[in-house]
Design a protein around this motif. Structure first.
Motif, mmCIF file in Angstrom:
data_model
loop_
_atom_site.group_PDB
_atom_site.id
_atom_site.type_symbol
_atom_site.label_atom_id
_atom_site.label_comp_id
_atom_site.label_asym_id
_atom_site.label_seq_id
_atom_site.Cartn_x
_atom_site.Cartn_y
_atom_site.Cartn_z
ATOM 1 N N ALA A 111 0.829 -1.696 -0.489
ATOM 2 C CA ALA A 111 -0.088 0.244 0.005
ATOM 3 C C ALA A 111 1.279 1.376 0.167
ATOM 4 N N SER A 112 0.532 1.521 -1.022
ATOM 5 C CA SER A 112 1.736 2.873 -1.170
ATOM 6 C C SER A 112 1.216 4.161 -0.450
ATOM 7 N N THR A 113 2.084 4.851 0.763
ATOM 8 C CA THR A 113 2.499 5.997 1.537
ATOM 9 C C THR A 113 3.215 7.616 1.421
ATOM 10 N N LYS A 114 4.232 7.236 1.320
ATOM 11 C CA LYS A 114 5.456 7.759 0.601
ATOM 12 C C LYS A 114 5.426 8.097 -0.238
ATOM 13 N N ALA A 115 5.026 7.254 -0.978
ATOM 14 C CA ALA A 115 5.697 7.713 -3.132
ATOM 15 C C ALA A 115 4.589 8.641 -2.485
#
Ligand code: AGP
Length: 608
Positions: free
Chosen positions: A399-403
């Motif tokens: 699950a993408s967050t900082k990207a």
């Protein structure tokens, strides 16, 4: 989708392969396997399920050798069983193959092999590659060159051959492969995370490349067998960045890395005085930019949500009409592409098949082509003329967050660069640049929300099977992103919606206790949103709101408020998404789910 590792060197290969696979497991995790080159046979181990099953097998059935290949799978052809796990071999056990991607002429090749009397052992397209290699003549490299014209589709393959125990051959058309150069050892892998702890010197293979990897040499050939030169790059990522560093999950670590990731992304593109951006016309010539009239943003998933925010930012700051497309739709419609359009492929991995296809199409249509990408050297990086690197560092959690938050920041920086080439720069730019530099602090404050509030929020969501996420304006994409995060890792259904649209359909879902998450910071549309939430409350539904500054009228309509600091309205999405990421995380943990490797998903979607 799948993770591939190959090694030739002096070390016992099984621990090397398992270690590499552990670092690649985020790419696919429904089965795993390895092939180890023994003195006169190829030892194969395969196991359905997570990598730990293969690790156990490797413990109970030890194999020895100093060369081999490993694979962790995300199923395309055939169920995730042991028989369908990779490596796949030919009938004689002469060659073993691991593969990422899809062989599109699978049906005709399968028929041809069966008619030739080959008894296929699996449902995979990968076995067809192994069988074809087994039926060729010559060295492994010659065999690979021989079958290349027969393969259609997208593939990254690494193969070994029984009579050449000190060679691993890799070839690609589509999904990435990177060769790592070590001391007395060389490797090949789907991505650099698997190599970083052994070397930082790498070559990214091009489509059509065939790499013959030995312990002391690497030869790269084109499909006709001619040797080609590829630049050796030295990476600046260090191995510690792909470790959990004391956090329970990569996703949690990555959420908390956001202040640094944002700071690094901002600083990478500011000028020396830190009062403006330094993007040098995004790498396009003044002539190319003078004809620019429109912008197309293309992406998938979370990156597409970043594009939705980007549209607000680019239109407001530059006046350039901006369209946002799912890459998978863009590539199959007839968008009006030409030299007056800037097409930006936004992608964390730089390897998403649909995004790459949309970018190819834009290039063929004569558009100015840019990418916002988190992976230097990736396919989108190499395809685009103009590249903005999000400085998020490796993102391992599926699950993408900082990207995502660094993509939002990069799109603001890109809009500022476009303002500058269009001669629009004024006090707004100085103000926004200052706000961008304060943003990491604001994200830190958003990360510091009282854990008690998350406990209550988790209870509201984890007990329900459905929820609705609402937002308006530039925060509507954040509602979509919040809902996607919850779906991905909690497996609970959540739908993101522009709040004004609620009464045109989704309102029918509302009943006593139904959770509604509202992204509701102060701003032009807050009053409207509060009106929408009154409608929600009137139907007995429960409201959880993300709000900045003074909760205003919200405290009358919300059961729970997650407070975030107030920042510039164009940057508010960056701050507002943080509690939604954490909320999804806590719900998934509460439900006992595998946060970093949620079911059915893969980090990098390299098939259409
Ligand atoms: C994000 O949480 C998802 N796992 C997914 O939607 C992802 O954003 C999408 O597949 C696009 O990937 P990319 O950014 O690497 O192109």
């Amino acid at each position: 989708m799948c993770g591939i590792i190959g090694y030739v060197g002096a070390d016992e290969v099984v621990p090397v392969l398992l270690d590499g696979l552990r670092r690649l497991e985020y790419r696919g995790y429904d089965s795993a396997g390895m092939a180890v080159m023994g003195a006169d046979e190829i030892g194969i181990l395969r196991a359905a399920g997570k990598l730990k099953n293969l690790e156990q097998k490797a413990y109970h059935e030890p194999l020895h050798g100093t060369a081999g290949v490993g694979h962790t799978r995300w199923a395309t052809h055939g169920a995730p069983t042991e028989a369908n796990a990779h490596p796949q071999t030919d009938a004689e056990g002469l060659v073993a193959v691991v593969h990422n991607g899809i062989v599109e002429n699978y049906v005709s090749l399968r028929k041809e092999l069966q008619e030739a009397g080959v008894d296929l052992q699996s449902d995979t397209d990968t076995e067809l590659i192994a069988q074809l290699l087994g039926r060729e003549k010559g060295t492994l490299t010659e065999r690979v060159l021989g079958i290349l014209p027969r393969l259609e589709g997208q593939y990254a393959v690494v193969a070994v051959y029984r009579t050449e125990p000190d060679v691993v051959v890799a070839f690609r058309n589509g999904p990435p492969l990177v060769v790592g150069f070590g001391e007395g050892e060389n490797m090949v892998a789907s991505d650099i995370t698997a190599l970083l702890h052994r070397t930082r010197r790498v070559v990214f293979l091009e489509n059509g490349d065939v790499a013959e990897v030995r312990a002391d040499s690497v030869r790269i050939l084109d499909p006709s067998g001619l040797e080609v030169e590829r630049p050796v790059e030295t990476l600046d990522w260090d191995a510690a960045r792909v470790e959990k560093g004391g956090y329970r999950h990569f996703m949690l670590k990555e959420i908390f890395e956001q202040p640094d990731a944002i700071r690094n992304t901002v600083l990478a593109y500011l000028d020396a005085e830190r009062r403006g951006v330094n993007l040098d016309g995004l790498g396009f010539s003044a002539e190319e930019l003078s004809g620019l009239r429109r912008v197309h943003l293309v992406a998938c998933g979370t990156s597409w949500h970043a594009c939705l925010v980007g549209k607000f930012v680019i239109e407001e700051l530059t006046g350039l009409p901006t369209e946002v497309d799912y890459a998978s739709e863009y590539r199959y419609r007839q968008p009006l592409i030409g030299g007056d359009v800037l097409v930006v492929g936004v992608t964390q991995s730089g390897e998403t098949a649909d995004t790459l296809a949309a970018m190819e199409m834009a290039r063929e249509g004569g558009a100015l082509l840019a990418t916002v990408c988190n992976s230097r050297g990736s396919s989108s990086w190499r395809l685009a003329t103009s590249r903005m690197l999000t400085q998020a560092g490796p993102e391992i959690g599926v699950a993408s967050t900082k990207a995502f938050t660094t993509q939002l920041v990069a799109l603001v920086l890109m809009a500022l660069a476009l303002r500058s080439v269009r001669g629009l720069t004024d006090a707004t730019d100085v103000e926004l640049v200052a706000e961008l530099q304060r943003l990491p602090l604001a994200v830190e404050q958003a990360l510091a929300i009282d854990p008690e509030l998350y406990r209550d929020g988790t209870e509201m969501l984890a007990d329900a099977t459905d929820s609705l996420y609402l937002g308006r304006g530039i925060l509507y994409p954040i509602a979509l992103e919040g809902a996607l995060k919850l779906k991905e890792i909690s497996y609970l259904h959540a739908e993101g919606y522009p709040a004004g649209e609620m009464k045109h359909g989704p309102i029918a879902l509302l009943q006593e206790g139904f959770p509604v998450v509202a992204v509701a910071p102060e701003g032009a549309t807050r009053e409207k949103l509060i009106g929408n939430l009154m409608e929600v409350r009137a139907r007995g539904a429960a409201v959880l709101a993300v709000s900045d500054g003074d909760a205003g009228g919200l405290d009358h309509v919300a059961d729970l408020v997650l407070p975030v600091p107030r920042v510039h309205p164009l940057l508010q999405p960056v701050v507002a998404v943080v509690p939604l990421q954490l909320l999804a995380y806590h719900v998934a943990v509460e439900l006992g789910n595998d946060v970093d490797q949620p079911r059915n998903l893969a980090k990098s979607v390299t098939v259409e």
